[in-house]
Scaffold this active site. Structure first.
Site, PDB file in Angstrom:
ATOM      1  N   ASN A   8       0.842  -1.188   0.000  1.00 53.01           N
ATOM      2  CA  ASN A   8       0.000   0.000   0.000  1.00 53.01           C
ATOM      3  C   ASN A   8       0.883   1.245   0.000  1.00 53.01           C
ATOM      4  O   ASN A   8       1.536   1.525  -0.991  1.00 53.01           O
ATOM      5  CB  ASN A   8      -0.978  -0.025   1.172  1.00 53.01           C
ATOM      6  CG  ASN A   8      -2.184   0.851   0.935  1.00 53.01           C
ATOM      7  OD1 ASN A   8      -2.716   0.902  -0.175  1.00 53.01           O
ATOM      8  ND2 ASN A   8      -2.623   1.578   1.959  1.00 53.01           N
TER       9      ASN A   8
ATOM     10  N   ASN B  70      -1.174   2.907   6.090  1.00 54.66           N
ATOM     11  CA  ASN B  70      -1.271   3.985   5.112  1.00 54.66           C
ATOM     12  C   ASN B  70      -0.195   5.035   5.348  1.00 54.66           C
ATOM     13  O   ASN B  70       0.976   4.717   5.398  1.00 54.66           O
ATOM     14  CB  ASN B  70      -2.688   4.573   5.118  1.00 54.66           C
ATOM     15  CG  ASN B  70      -3.360   4.444   3.773  1.00 54.66           C
ATOM     16  OD1 ASN B  70      -2.756   4.698   2.736  1.00 54.66           O
ATOM     17  ND2 ASN B  70      -4.612   4.042   3.775  1.00 54.66           N
TER      18      ASN B  70
ATOM     19  N   ASP C 269      -6.041   8.705   5.166  1.00 52.07           N
ATOM     20  CA  ASP C 269      -5.354   7.912   4.149  1.00 52.07           C
ATOM     21  C   ASP C 269      -3.875   8.329   4.138  1.00 52.07           C
ATOM     22  O   ASP C 269      -3.160   8.093   5.096  1.00 52.07           O
ATOM     23  CB  ASP C 269      -6.036   8.112   2.799  1.00 52.07           C
ATOM     24  CG  ASP C 269      -5.761   6.998   1.803  1.00 52.07           C
ATOM     25  OD1 ASP C 269      -4.608   6.545   1.723  1.00 52.07           O
ATOM     26  OD2 ASP C 269      -6.691   6.577   1.089  1.00 52.07           O
TER      27      ASP C 269
END
Length: 348
Positions: A150, A199, A253
């Site tokens: 990610n 994240n 995020d």
């Protein structure tokens, strides 16, 4: 700490403009074919260096890069070729590699770091070849298949940090996520486990703290950071996204740190970016009109801010007509330090 401030009451700048890159000439490095648009299904990982912007589309398994003129308008951007690299597996984030070469190779031709579904690799932009430096799960094929990279970033000593999570298209998200740190000698260290959607990550200007987000917790966690060793300790909440009326699924995020040490965090599912003081107090808000799925940001040159968004599922959803684009806005702020991965000279 949970914020007691109504985020909608913060000083707010509404961005009502078309994305910087949704319609551009796009060239595949393999076949030089072109297309007329770039709508990212899951745009992420914007990275700006020496006039070049890179970002990824996790779901389409591609990396994009474009040379951005300093004073480019949207029309100028359309004249620039957006290069496209098809990785063949999902890719979460990229970073520059500190050069040990004396060649005058342009930035767009230098190999750079990519974190893919399988591990951390270098990508050679001249032929799109991928060479793995470290695999996440080399001895566990099943786990390797159900996970993906990610977000990530390089620290001040050239170590690459990357979070991995369950691949939504194979398994639902669980607490199987991990934060890894790749050192110069290519040792892959497990730093945190039990994560769901690892994240945004960044560091304070004095390098004494590391900031990290596991999105479902809705929290930016601060750690004490030992820059010499890369060790982290003493986790504590810095700021928690409060419940936002009308935006029940909003969560943090990506994050970046500016030249004043303030933290900018993308609020996914709300279309916001919140600027937070080093003490954890929100002080300002950007709102992207027509884009709810904000994912991450990167500072560019001369007060530019690039913002990635996700377009997946936007059809038929009100307020998402610009999702999937990459935005370029002007800001009075500047980015904090950005470092390159130090790849041992014996492997360069």
């Amino acid at each position: 700490m949970a914020s007691t401030i109504d985020l909608k009451s913060l000083p707010t700048l509404v961005i009502d403009q078309e994305p910087y890159i949704t319609a551009a000439n796009t060239s595949s490095s393999a076949d030089t074919s072109s297309t007329t648009h770039v709508i990212n299904q899951l745009g992420e990982g914007p990275y700006f260096s020496d006039g070049t912007l890179r970002w990824v589309d996790i779901l389409s398994q591609k990396v994009f890069s474009v040379k951005t003129p300093l004073n480019a308008t949207g029309t100028d951007a359309e004249k620039s070729v957006v290069r496209e690299f098809d990785i063949g597996v999902s890719v979460g984030v990229t970073a520059d590699i500190e050069s040990t070469s004396s060649t005058n190779e342009s930035l767009q031709e230098k190999p750079f770091l990519v974190a893919t579904k399988l591990g951390v690799a270098t990508l050679n932009p001249t032929d799109s070849s991928v060479k793995y430096l470290a695999k996440f799960f080399p001895d566990d094929e099943q786990r390797a298949n159900r996970m993906r990279a990610n977000d990530g970033k390089v620290d001040s000593h050239g170590r690459f940090w990357v979070g991995i999570m369950n691949d939504f298209h194979i398994d639902p998200a669980t607490t199987e996520g991990t934060l890894f740190r790749l050192d110069e000698d290519l040792t892959l260290n497990t730093v945190l486990t039990g994560l769901t959607i690892p994240n945004g990550i960044g560091w304070s200007l004095d390098d004494s703290k590391m900031y990290f987000i596991d999105s479902p917790t809705r929290t930016i966690t601060a750690f004490d950071f030992d820059a010499a060793t890369g060790a982290i300790s003493n986790p504590r909440p810095l700021w928690k996204v409060p419940q936002i009326p009308g935006e029940p699924d909003a969560m943090p995020d990506g994050l970046i740190v500016d030249s004043e040490g303030h933290i900018w965090v993308a609020i996914h599912n709300a279309g916001w970016i919140i600027r937070i003081t080093p003490a954890g107090e929100p002080e300002g808000r950007l709102v992207l009109k027509g884009a709810k799925k904000v994912t991450s940001m990167a500072f560019g040159e001369a007060g530019e801010l690039f913002i990635t968004t996700a377009g997946v599922g936007r059809e038929g959803e009100a307020g998402r007509e610009r999702d999937g684009g990459v935005f370029r806005i002007k800001t009075d702020e500047r980015g904090g330090p950005q470092w390159k991965f130090k790849l041992g000279s014996s492997r360069g």
